[in-house]
Design a protein around this motif. Structure first.
Motif, short mmCIF file in Angstrom:
data_model
loop_
_atom_site.label_atom_id
_atom_site.label_comp_id
_atom_site.label_asym_id
_atom_site.label_seq_id
_atom_site.Cartn_x
_atom_site.Cartn_y
_atom_site.Cartn_z
N LEU A 156 -17.65 15.02 -16.15
CA LEU A 156 -17.84 16.47 -16.22
C LEU A 156 -17.74 16.97 -17.66
CD1 LEU A 156 -15.78 17.53 -13.08
CD2 LEU A 156 -18.25 17.56 -13.34
N LEU A 157 -16.79 16.40 -18.41
CA LEU A 157 -16.66 16.79 -19.83
C LEU A 157 -17.96 16.49 -20.57
CD1 LEU A 157 -13.05 15.59 -20.71
CD2 LEU A 157 -13.96 17.90 -20.94
N ILE A 158 -18.51 15.30 -20.32
CA ILE A 158 -19.76 14.90 -21.00
C ILE A 158 -20.90 15.86 -20.62
CG2 ILE A 158 -21.53 13.09 -21.11
CD1 ILE A 158 -19.26 11.01 -20.95
N ILE A 159 -20.99 16.19 -19.33
CA ILE A 159 -22.07 17.09 -18.88
C ILE A 159 -21.95 18.43 -19.60
CG2 ILE A 159 -22.91 18.42 -16.89
CD1 ILE A 159 -22.33 15.89 -15.17
N ASN A 160 -20.71 18.93 -19.71
CA ASN A 160 -20.52 20.21 -20.42
C ASN A 160 -20.92 20.10 -21.89
OD1 ASN A 160 -19.68 21.68 -18.23
ND2 ASN A 160 -17.53 21.14 -18.49
N LYS A 161 -20.59 18.98 -22.50
CA LYS A 161 -20.94 18.78 -23.92
C LYS A 161 -22.46 18.70 -24.10
CE LYS A 161 -16.81 18.25 -25.75
NZ LYS A 161 -16.28 19.27 -26.67
N ILE A 162 -23.14 18.07 -23.16
CA ILE A 162 -24.60 17.97 -23.26
C ILE A 162 -25.19 19.39 -23.21
CG2 ILE A 162 -26.72 17.16 -22.10
CD1 ILE A 162 -25.00 14.83 -20.95
N GLU A 163 -24.66 20.19 -22.29
CA GLU A 163 -25.18 21.55 -22.15
C GLU A 163 -24.94 22.37 -23.42
OE1 GLU A 163 -23.51 23.91 -19.09
OE2 GLU A 163 -25.38 25.01 -18.84
N GLU A 164 -23.74 22.22 -23.98
CA GLU A 164 -23.40 22.94 -25.22
C GLU A 164 -24.35 22.54 -26.35
OE1 GLU A 164 -19.43 22.24 -27.00
OE2 GLU A 164 -18.72 23.01 -25.06
N PHE A 165 -24.55 21.21 -26.50
CA PHE A 165 -25.40 20.68 -27.55
C PHE A 165 -26.83 21.21 -27.40
CE2 PHE A 165 -28.39 17.35 -29.01
CZ PHE A 165 -27.94 17.12 -30.30
N ARG A 166 -27.28 21.27 -26.16
CA ARG A 166 -28.64 21.74 -25.90
C ARG A 166 -28.78 23.22 -26.26
NH1 ARG A 166 -30.26 19.43 -20.33
NH2 ARG A 166 -28.84 21.02 -19.59
N LYS A 167 -27.74 23.98 -25.96
CA LYS A 167 -27.78 25.42 -26.29
C LYS A 167 -27.84 25.60 -27.80
CE LYS A 167 -25.82 27.74 -22.32
NZ LYS A 167 -24.55 27.64 -21.62
N GLN A 168 -27.05 24.80 -28.52
CA GLN A 168 -26.99 24.94 -29.98
C GLN A 168 -28.26 24.47 -30.66
OE1 GLN A 168 -23.61 22.59 -30.98
NE2 GLN A 168 -22.14 24.13 -30.26
N THR A 169 -28.82 23.37 -30.17
CA THR A 169 -29.90 22.71 -30.92
C THR A 169 -31.28 22.86 -30.28
OG1 THR A 169 -29.63 20.68 -29.68
CG2 THR A 169 -28.31 20.89 -31.68
N GLU A 170 -31.32 23.25 -29.02
CA GLU A 170 -32.56 23.28 -28.23
C GLU A 170 -33.22 21.91 -28.16
OE1 GLU A 170 -35.06 26.56 -29.33
OE2 GLU A 170 -33.52 28.00 -28.76
N ALA A 171 -32.42 20.86 -28.31
CA ALA A 171 -32.97 19.49 -28.25
C ALA A 171 -33.44 19.18 -26.83
CB ALA A 171 -31.89 18.50 -28.67
#
Ligand code: PMV
Length: 363
Positions: A293-308
């Motif tokens: 769950l922590l990883i999933i949240n981090k992926i979402e955060e990263f995507r919001k920041q970078t639009e990767a």
């Protein structure tokens, strides 16, 4: 052996025997198969990408039994060691498919197998293992019939035999993207065997990466057969099967047009729906780990920041498959680096979409 004939005799097996050797990869489902009808037939169609670096190599040697008709008999070695529990599973499987191969009751098989990935890597070996074995069995049959492995019908049969060993294994007999299960948007699709995707996906997906974040390398908490069984009488079963059908239509459209947003939304919805089914099963299973769950949240955060362009999927376990197109490799490398501390021993297995099984020269 008669050239190109459907019937054949095992009487003329040469003294040194016959052998076949195949390398076959694992696959990761984007549209999940979860729930089956009888006879290893799926309750809904599924779609997967065939991997490249995670594979099994299997060699099967056949010799004629002293008492033909009493077989098949098999001895199984895994990575050089005689493995009795596996031998017994394989013998049960071989008996269950004996009616599909005229030669099987007359032969003794010596099977040797090994994986490119460590046993406790959190990668299921049933898809690569069962597809490699099915391909070898079909290649031996082709030799008896005086045909080439790969002749029309070869892969369909290999896929349906692999399916009888492990459902998802039937999708590993082709490279790229494959579909298993009848679906109105996929011409030629079948519940009995997988088919390769019927169109070339948008170039965005041609080198799709899969970085497997190993949160826990341990054995599965719930076996596949118990897991699929949980869908019998599940209160959400019918909605789930309908959702998978709709998601498959949406994913096919995204693969064609190159729409990453839609692709990611559907892939993540499928992964979390699979886990939701297990949460709502009786008995329930929680297969994610707090770190998943922590990883999933981090992926979402990263995507919001970078639009990767990056998204995730999960199998029936805690490990996270990070999916991204080749063009994002550099940006996603920083994400992977930041997620390693949530993984078991910082373990990440880098893989990508592959070309499918290969026949090898037997040694
Ligand atoms: O092939 P099986 O019976 O091990 O089932 C595989 C089920 C999932 O991996 C969860 C989903 C899939 O489609 O591969």
């Amino acid at each position: 052996m008669k050239g190109g004939d459907m019937t054949y005799s095992t009487k003329d097996i040469p003294a040194e025997g016959l052998s076949a050797c195949w390398k076959s990869p694992s696959n990761i489902a984007l549209i999940k198969y979860w729930g089956k009808l009888g006879g290893q037939l799926p309750a809904n169609a599924s779609l997967s990408i065939t991997l490249s670096n995670a594979y099994t190599v299997t060699r099967v040697a056949a010799s004629r039994l002293d008492t033909p008709g009493s077989g098949p008999e098999a001895e199984f070695r895994f990575e050089g060691e005689l493995n009795l529990p596996f031998s017994s599973r394989i013998n049960t499987f071989l008996k269950s498919v004996a009616s599909h191969f005229q030669y099987l009751p007359d032969v003794k098989l010596s099977i040797e197998s090994g994986n490119s990935f460590p046993h406790s890597a959190g990668i299921a070996s049933s898809a690569s293992g069962m597809s490699a074995l099915a391909l070898c069995l079909c290649a031996l049959e082709a030799q008896f019939q005086g045909k080439e492995a790969g002749a029309p019908g070869f892969y369909e049969k290999a896929s349906s035999i692999a399916r009888l060993g492990s459902g998802s294994a039937c999708r590993s007999v082709y490279g790229g993207i494959t579909v298993w299960g009848r679906h109105h948007d996929v011409p030629g699709s079948s519940d009995e065997y997988a088919v390769p995707l019927h169109f070339d996906p948008h170039p965005l997906f041609s080198g799709l990466r899969d970085a497997i974040l190993i949160v826990d390398p341990g054995e599965k908490k719930v076996s596949s057969s118990v897991g699929h069984g949980l869908m019998n009488g599940h209160p959400f079963a019918e909605s789930r099967f309908a959702q998978a059908g709709k998601n498959l239509s949406g994913l096919l459209a995204a693969l064609k047009s190159g729409d990453w947003q839609v692709f990611a939304r559907i892939v993540e919805n499928e992964a979390l729906s699979l886990h939701a089914m297990m949460l709502a099963s009786d008995p329930w299973f929680i297969l994610m780990h707090p770190n998943s769950l922590l990883i999933i949240n981090k992926i979402e955060e990263f995507r919001k920041q970078t639009e990767a362009k990056v998204c995730f999927t999960l199998d029936a376990g805690p490990n996270i498959h990070l999916l991204f197109p080749e063009e994002e490799t550099e940006r996603v490398a920083t994400l992977i680096k930041s997620l390693k501390s949530y993984c078991f021993n910082d373990k990440v297995i880098e893989d990508l979409v592959g070309e499918g099984p290969k026949q090898l020269t037997c040694r």
